[in-house]
Design a protein around this motif. Structure first.
Motif, PDB file in Angstrom:
ATOM      1  N   TYR A  77      17.834   3.454 -12.991  1.00 24.66           N
ATOM      2  CA  TYR A  77      16.920   2.952 -13.650  1.00 24.66           C
ATOM      3  C   TYR A  77      17.621   1.517 -13.907  1.00 24.66           C
ATOM      4  O   TYR A  77      18.755   1.649 -14.429  1.00 24.66           O
ATOM      5  CB  TYR A  77      16.406   3.636 -14.820  1.00 24.66           C
ATOM      6  CG  TYR A  77      15.376   4.641 -14.565  1.00 24.66           C
ATOM      7  CD1 TYR A  77      14.270   4.374 -13.697  1.00 24.66           C
ATOM      8  CD2 TYR A  77      15.581   6.167 -15.068  1.00 24.66           C
ATOM      9  CE1 TYR A  77      13.460   5.478 -13.624  1.00 24.66           C
ATOM     10  CE2 TYR A  77      14.403   6.921 -14.775  1.00 24.66           C
ATOM     11  CZ  TYR A  77      13.531   6.782 -14.061  1.00 24.66           C
ATOM     12  OH  TYR A  77      12.611   7.720 -14.100  1.00 24.66           O
ATOM     13  N   TYR A 112      12.657  -1.032  -6.980  1.00 22.88           N
ATOM     14  CA  TYR A 112      11.180  -0.669  -7.061  1.00 22.88           C
ATOM     15  C   TYR A 112      10.629  -0.899  -8.323  1.00 22.88           C
ATOM     16  O   TYR A 112      11.329  -0.599  -9.580  1.00 22.88           O
ATOM     17  CB  TYR A 112      11.198   0.853  -6.987  1.00 22.88           C
ATOM     18  CG  TYR A 112      11.972   1.339  -5.662  1.00 22.88           C
ATOM     19  CD1 TYR A 112      11.259   1.540  -4.345  1.00 22.88           C
ATOM     20  CD2 TYR A 112      13.237   1.521  -5.616  1.00 22.88           C
ATOM     21  CE1 TYR A 112      11.571   1.949  -3.125  1.00 22.88           C
ATOM     22  CE2 TYR A 112      13.806   1.901  -4.257  1.00 22.88           C
ATOM     23  CZ  TYR A 112      12.915   2.066  -3.069  1.00 22.88           C
ATOM     24  OH  TYR A 112      13.510   2.621  -1.944  1.00 22.88           O
ATOM     25  N   TYR A 113       9.498  -1.435  -8.350  1.00 25.16           N
ATOM     26  CA  TYR A 113       8.733  -1.668  -9.669  1.00 25.16           C
ATOM     27  C   TYR A 113       8.190  -0.394 -10.211  1.00 25.16           C
ATOM     28  O   TYR A 113       7.644  -0.029  -9.699  1.00 25.16           O
ATOM     29  CB  TYR A 113       7.887  -3.002  -9.588  1.00 25.16           C
ATOM     30  CG  TYR A 113       6.987  -3.162 -10.754  1.00 25.16           C
ATOM     31  CD1 TYR A 113       7.337  -3.979 -11.684  1.00 25.16           C
ATOM     32  CD2 TYR A 113       5.646  -2.615 -10.940  1.00 25.16           C
ATOM     33  CE1 TYR A 113       6.732  -4.339 -12.883  1.00 25.16           C
ATOM     34  CE2 TYR A 113       4.977  -2.841 -12.161  1.00 25.16           C
ATOM     35  CZ  TYR A 113       5.378  -3.531 -12.866  1.00 25.16           C
ATOM     36  OH  TYR A 113       4.702  -4.034 -14.224  1.00 25.16           O
ATOM     37  N   HIS A 114       8.438  -0.553 -11.571  1.00 24.05           N
ATOM     38  CA  HIS A 114       7.723   0.740 -12.626  1.00 24.05           C
ATOM     39  C   HIS A 114       6.706   0.228 -13.428  1.00 24.05           C
ATOM     40  O   HIS A 114       5.593   0.479 -13.497  1.00 24.05           O
ATOM     41  CB  HIS A 114       8.779   1.667 -13.222  1.00 24.05           C
ATOM     42  CG  HIS A 114       9.772   2.191 -12.298  1.00 24.05           C
ATOM     43  ND1 HIS A 114       8.920   3.133 -11.274  1.00 24.05           N
ATOM     44  CD2 HIS A 114      10.838   2.324 -11.956  1.00 24.05           C
ATOM     45  CE1 HIS A 114      10.112   3.499 -10.319  1.00 24.05           C
ATOM     46  NE2 HIS A 114      11.187   3.014 -11.044  1.00 24.05           N
ATOM     47  N   GLU A 115       7.071  -0.572 -14.510  1.00 24.32           N
ATOM     48  CA  GLU A 115       6.360  -1.159 -15.476  1.00 24.32           C
ATOM     49  C   GLU A 115       6.859  -2.564 -16.217  1.00 24.32           C
ATOM     50  O   GLU A 115       8.080  -2.940 -16.216  1.00 24.32           O
ATOM     51  CB  GLU A 115       6.117  -0.183 -16.571  1.00 24.32           C
ATOM     52  CG  GLU A 115       7.050   0.347 -17.462  1.00 24.32           C
ATOM     53  CD  GLU A 115       6.831   1.252 -18.594  1.00 24.32           C
ATOM     54  OE1 GLU A 115       6.893   0.521 -19.966  1.00 24.32           O
ATOM     55  OE2 GLU A 115       6.621   2.289 -18.341  1.00 24.32           O
ATOM     56  N   GLN A 165       7.909  -3.205  -3.861  1.00 22.36           N
ATOM     57  CA  GLN A 165       9.366  -2.936  -3.256  1.00 22.36           C
ATOM     58  C   GLN A 165      10.152  -4.167  -2.651  1.00 22.36           C
ATOM     59  O   GLN A 165       9.370  -4.870  -1.865  1.00 22.36           O
ATOM     60  CB  GLN A 165       9.458  -1.777  -2.284  1.00 22.36           C
ATOM     61  CG  GLN A 165      10.591  -1.593  -1.767  1.00 22.36           C
ATOM     62  CD  GLN A 165      10.384  -0.309  -0.653  1.00 22.36           C
ATOM     63  OE1 GLN A 165       9.659   0.848  -1.149  1.00 22.36           O
ATOM     64  NE2 GLN A 165      10.915  -0.359   0.459  1.00 22.36           N
ATOM     65  N   VAL A 202      12.737  -1.199 -13.565  1.00 18.34           N
ATOM     66  CA  VAL A 202      12.703  -1.115 -12.025  1.00 18.34           C
ATOM     67  C   VAL A 202      13.722   0.117 -11.972  1.00 18.34           C
ATOM     68  O   VAL A 202      14.396   0.555 -12.485  1.00 18.34           O
ATOM     69  CB  VAL A 202      12.937  -2.242 -11.435  1.00 18.34           C
ATOM     70  CG1 VAL A 202      12.057  -3.313 -11.607  1.00 18.34           C
ATOM     71  CG2 VAL A 202      14.422  -2.819 -11.984  1.00 18.34           C
ATOM     72  N   SER A 203      13.696   0.466 -10.614  1.00 18.00           N
ATOM     73  CA  SER A 203      14.597   1.333 -10.109  1.00 18.00           C
ATOM     74  C   SER A 203      15.353   0.544  -8.933  1.00 18.00           C
ATOM     75  O   SER A 203      14.508  -0.178  -8.198  1.00 18.00           O
ATOM     76  CB  SER A 203      14.117   2.704  -9.540  1.00 18.00           C
ATOM     77  OG  SER A 203      13.722   3.552 -10.494  1.00 18.00           O
TER      78      SER A 203
END
Length: 161
Positions: free
Chosen positions: A47, A68-71, A102, A124-125
């Motif tokens: 993360y 990778y997008y999360h919030e 992504q 993001v990850s």
């Protein structure tokens, strides 16, 4: 916003990252693979949290990195090639603005990132293959990059310690 940032840092037990922002390693494969730098895990994943008042400073690693997008706000991954080409990759979910949920940063590129919106954050990850190893991590100074890429002075000054 500050409350949500603290909630994320606490929930995921994030630590300060040397390039800027906060991170927590989530996965490190037990399988390994040979690389020119030595034996590395096949894959690692973290993360990664940035806020608009900090940045991920220009650095390079010797592996491909998927974001990778999360919030939160979208973010921009700023890249410099060895040939001096600058590119801004948008990581987010606003497809109408050219963002992608992504994004790939190929190995060997110099890159850093910033949060798009003011007074915000981005969670993001990042997955790295072959896996991330600090031995393969190079953090750049302003002087190093200005000597090579003076045409990109504005972004270099923003993303170097």
């Amino acid at each position: 916003m500050q409350e949500r940032i603290q909630e994320i840092v606490s929930a995921f037990q994030l630590e300060a990252h040397p390039e800027g922002g906060w991170f927590k390693e989530l996965y490190r494969s037990t399988e390994t693979t040979p690389t020119p730098q030595g034996k590395r895990n096949l894959l690692t994943s973290i993360y990664f949290l940035l806020t608009s008042d900090n940045a991920s400073n220009f650095h390079k690693i010797e592996s491909d990195e998927l974001w990778y997008y999360h919030e939160g706000s979208s973010l921009t991954v700023h890249t410099l090639t060895e040939e001096g080409e600058y590119k801004a990759l948008k990581v987010g979910n606003r497809l109408d603005l050219g963002e992608q949920p992504q994004v790939l940063v190929p190995k060997g590129l110099i890159f850093g990132s910033t949060v798009t919106d003011e007074n915000s954050y981005s969670l993001v990850s990042c997955a790295v293959a072959p896996g991330f190893d600090f031995q393969d991590f190079k953090l750049y100074t302003e002087d190093e990059l200005m000597a090579r890429f003076p045409q990109h002075a504005q972004i270099i000054k923003r993303l170097t310690p």
